[in-house]
Design an enzyme around this catalytic site. Structure first.
Site, PDB file in Angstrom:
ATOM      1  N   LYS A   1       0.828  -1.213   0.000  1.00 37.32           N
ATOM      2  CA  LYS A   1       0.000   0.000   0.000  1.00 37.32           C
ATOM      3  C   LYS A   1       0.854   1.252   0.000  1.00 37.32           C
ATOM      4  CE  LYS A   1      -4.211  -1.744   2.125  1.00 37.32           C
ATOM      5  NZ  LYS A   1      -5.142  -1.627   3.250  1.00 37.32           N
TER       6      LYS A   1
ATOM      7  N   LYS B   1      -4.748  -9.721  -6.598  1.00 36.79           N
ATOM      8  CA  LYS B   1      -6.058 -10.014  -5.996  1.00 36.79           C
ATOM      9  C   LYS B   1      -7.079  -8.930  -6.360  1.00 36.79           C
ATOM     10  CE  LYS B   1      -5.657  -7.680  -1.738  1.00 36.79           C
ATOM     11  NZ  LYS B   1      -5.938  -7.308  -0.475  1.00 36.79           N
TER      12      LYS B   1
ATOM     13  N   LYS C   1     -10.847  -3.370  -3.786  1.00 33.62           N
ATOM     14  CA  LYS C   1     -11.845  -2.294  -3.852  1.00 33.62           C
ATOM     15  C   LYS C   1     -11.291  -1.063  -4.549  1.00 33.62           C
ATOM     16  CE  LYS C   1     -13.701  -3.230   0.683  1.00 33.62           C
ATOM     17  NZ  LYS C   1     -12.582  -3.051   1.588  1.00 33.62           N
TER      18      LYS C   1
HETATM   19  P1  TYM Z   1     -10.842  -5.400   3.589  1.00 28.88           P
HETATM   20  O1  TYM Z   1     -11.830  -4.298   3.739  1.00 28.88           O
HETATM   21  O2  TYM Z   1      -9.740  -5.197   2.611  1.00 28.88           O
HETATM   22  O3  TYM Z   1     -11.573  -6.742   3.172  1.00 28.88           O
HETATM   23  C1  TYM Z   1     -12.650  -7.291   3.927  1.00 28.88           C
HETATM   24  C2  TYM Z   1     -12.517  -8.814   3.941  1.00 28.88           C
HETATM   25  O4  TYM Z   1     -12.486  -9.324   2.601  1.00 28.88           O
HETATM   26  C3  TYM Z   1     -11.318 -10.131   2.412  1.00 28.88           C
HETATM   27  N1  TYM Z   1     -10.853  -9.936   1.036  1.00 28.88           N
HETATM   28  C4  TYM Z   1     -10.752 -10.915   0.130  1.00 28.88           C
HETATM   29  N2  TYM Z   1     -11.003 -12.231   0.190  1.00 28.88           N
HETATM   30  C5  TYM Z   1     -10.786 -12.953  -0.925  1.00 28.88           C
HETATM   31  N3  TYM Z   1     -10.360 -12.416  -2.100  1.00 28.88           N
HETATM   32  C6  TYM Z   1     -10.086 -11.105  -2.209  1.00 28.88           C
HETATM   33  N4  TYM Z   1      -9.669 -10.582  -3.346  1.00 28.88           N
HETATM   34  C7  TYM Z   1     -10.286 -10.286  -1.052  1.00 28.88           C
HETATM   35  N5  TYM Z   1     -10.121  -8.952  -0.811  1.00 28.88           N
HETATM   36  C8  TYM Z   1     -10.464  -8.774   0.469  1.00 28.88           C
HETATM   37  C9  TYM Z   1     -10.318  -9.613   3.424  1.00 28.88           C
HETATM   38  O5  TYM Z   1      -9.352 -10.585   3.731  1.00 28.88           O
HETATM   39  C10 TYM Z   1     -11.209  -9.280   4.598  1.00 28.88           C
HETATM   40  O6  TYM Z   1     -11.453 -10.437   5.360  1.00 28.88           O
HETATM   41  N6  TYM Z   1      -7.748  -5.014   7.507  1.00 28.88           N
HETATM   42  C11 TYM Z   1      -9.043  -5.517   7.071  1.00 28.88           C
HETATM   43  C12 TYM Z   1     -10.185  -4.979   7.897  1.00 28.88           C
HETATM   44  C13 TYM Z   1     -10.042  -5.194   9.366  1.00 28.88           C
HETATM   45  C14 TYM Z   1     -10.171  -6.426  10.052  1.00 28.88           C
HETATM   46  C15 TYM Z   1     -10.008  -6.104  11.432  1.00 28.88           C
HETATM   47  C16 TYM Z   1     -10.402  -7.737   9.644  1.00 28.88           C
HETATM   48  C17 TYM Z   1      -9.819  -4.223  10.310  1.00 28.88           C
HETATM   49  N7  TYM Z   1      -9.818  -4.753  11.544  1.00 28.88           N
HETATM   50  C18 TYM Z   1     -10.071  -7.100  12.410  1.00 28.88           C
HETATM   51  C19 TYM Z   1     -10.443  -8.737  10.628  1.00 28.88           C
HETATM   52  C20 TYM Z   1     -10.280  -8.417  11.975  1.00 28.88           C
HETATM   53  C21 TYM Z   1      -9.271  -5.108   5.646  1.00 28.88           C
HETATM   54  O7  TYM Z   1      -8.715  -4.163   5.145  1.00 28.88           O
HETATM   55  O8  TYM Z   1     -10.238  -5.811   5.005  1.00 28.88           O
END
Ligand code: TYM
Length: 329
Positions: free
Chosen positions: A113, A195, A198
């Site tokens: 990032k 991957k 968003k």
């Molecule tokens: P975020 O917002 O990027 O994504 C939310 C969830 O979706 C999963 N994910 C994916 N799974 C499969 N293929 C993909 N291409 C893909 N892109 C995203 C992510 O693994 C996630 O589970 N840091 C986290 C948010 C967060 C969080 C937490 C998660 C903040 N605090 C505590 C778990 C526990 C994030 O940016 O997710």
């Protein structure tokens, strides 16, 4: 006592995408039945990179409404917005003091990032994993349903928790990631080496849960594949393998059934069936989403009620930590 699950999603787009859904959110819906669930729209994480005020505000409502629309029940699960529970920022400061720079330097998400930032790299982006550790540790989480990209952050969470526990006695529960291997990493439709994300600048790369049927058809039909003809699960054919993985996750059919079904057929037929299968599962979510997003007052009531409940647990944890440290509470 039910075991605790926690997971979060950043409000950094018009809605979650199918990678988020298949990799994580679909599990959230299932797991809420058997666990004490906390699901968090992590707006404090979103501002670790620049955000426009209006877009961020819309995205917080939209993400929250979509979580309800896919089946998260705000009376069964604690679904809240991160900035509504101040203990997240408070404990982050404290756990910063128990995190090593070397650990944060090793985080691959930070490296990726920060490389993408054209102007500045914020200290918040660097500290992102500590805030995430806090999200998890505040609620004595046992299990974290996530996609593969979050696993390293969860390992760090365990290390921080363990370090604190060793120094001050058992305060934190050591959590475990829960990954669904087959959908843990859904890839971009336009560049299947990366991957699905968003924030991809290429709009064709990502299917959002709010995309209309025609948009979904267009994105799937233009997905990058290869010049071979057969429709088979072959890990080396990255684009096709990704699309087949999505098809499998959406239809629940086995690899063999899918290969038999498409034997003798080409990409065009496969892609159009995939698009229709996706539209089919997304349609009922969109219908519910339209109702939820039209009533922000109700969304705000759910947000506040759940934040209030989360804060009671979070406050107990923070007090315990402060007491252990020798602070006057
Ligand atoms: P975020 O917002 O990027 O994504 C939310 C969830 O979706 C999963 N994910 C994916 N799974 C499969 N293929 C993909 N291409 C893909 N892109 C995203 C992510 O693994 C996630 O589970 N840091 C986290 C948010 C967060 C969080 C937490 C998660 C903040 N605090 C505590 C778990 C526990 C994030 O940016 O997710």
């Amino acid at each position: 006592m039910k075991k605790v699950i926690f997971s979060g999603i950043q409000p950094s787009a018009q809605s979650p995408h199918i990678g988020n859904y298949l990799g994580a959110l679909r599990q959230w819906v299932e797991l809420q039945k058997n666990y004490q669930a906390y699901y968090c729209v992590v707006d404090l994480h979103a501002i670790t990179v620049p955000q426009e005020k209006k877009k961020l505000n819309d995205s917080i409502y939209a993400t929250y409404a979509m979580l309800l629309a896919i089946g998260i029940d705000p009376n069964m699960s604690n679904i809240f917005v991160q900035s509504h529970v101040r203990q997240h920022t408070e404990l982050t400061w404290i756990l910063n003091c128990f995190t090593h720079l070397g650990e944060l330097n090793r985080m691959t998400q930070f490296k990726e990032k920060s490389a993408k930032q054209t102007k500045i790299v914020s200290a918040g982006l660097y500290d992102y994993p500590v805030l995430m550790a806090v999200d998890i540790l505040l609620y004595h989480t046992n299990i974290i349903p996530v996609g593969e990209d979050q696993v390293q952050h969860i390992e760090l969470t365990r290390d921080i928790a363990d370090r604190f526990n060793n120094a001050y006695g058992e305060v934190f529960t050591l959590p475990t990631a829960r990954i669904v291997k087959e959908t843990a990493r859904i890839m971009s439709l336009s560049d299947p080496k990366n991957k699905m994300s968003k924030s991809d600048a290429n709009l064709n790369a990502t299917v959002f849960l709010t995309d209309k049927p025609d948009v979904i058809r267009k994105k799937i039909m233009s997905a990058v594949t290869d010049s071979k003809k057969s429709i088979e699960f072959d890990k080396k054919r990255l684009g096709l393998y990704n699309l087949l993985g999505i098809y499998k996750a959406v239809t629940g059919e086995s690899e063999k059934e899918i290969e038999n079904h498409f034997s003798g057929k080409g990409y065009k037929e496969f892609k159009s069936e995939l698009a229709e299968a996706l539209i089919e599962i997304i349609k009922p979510m969109q219908q519910k989403y339209t109702t939820y997003i039209a009533d922000k007052t109700t969304l705000e009531i759910y947000m506040r009620q759940n934040a209030h409940k989360a804060a009671i647990v979070a406050e107990q944890t923070v007090r315990r930590v402060k007491e252990k440290l020798g602070f006057i509470i």
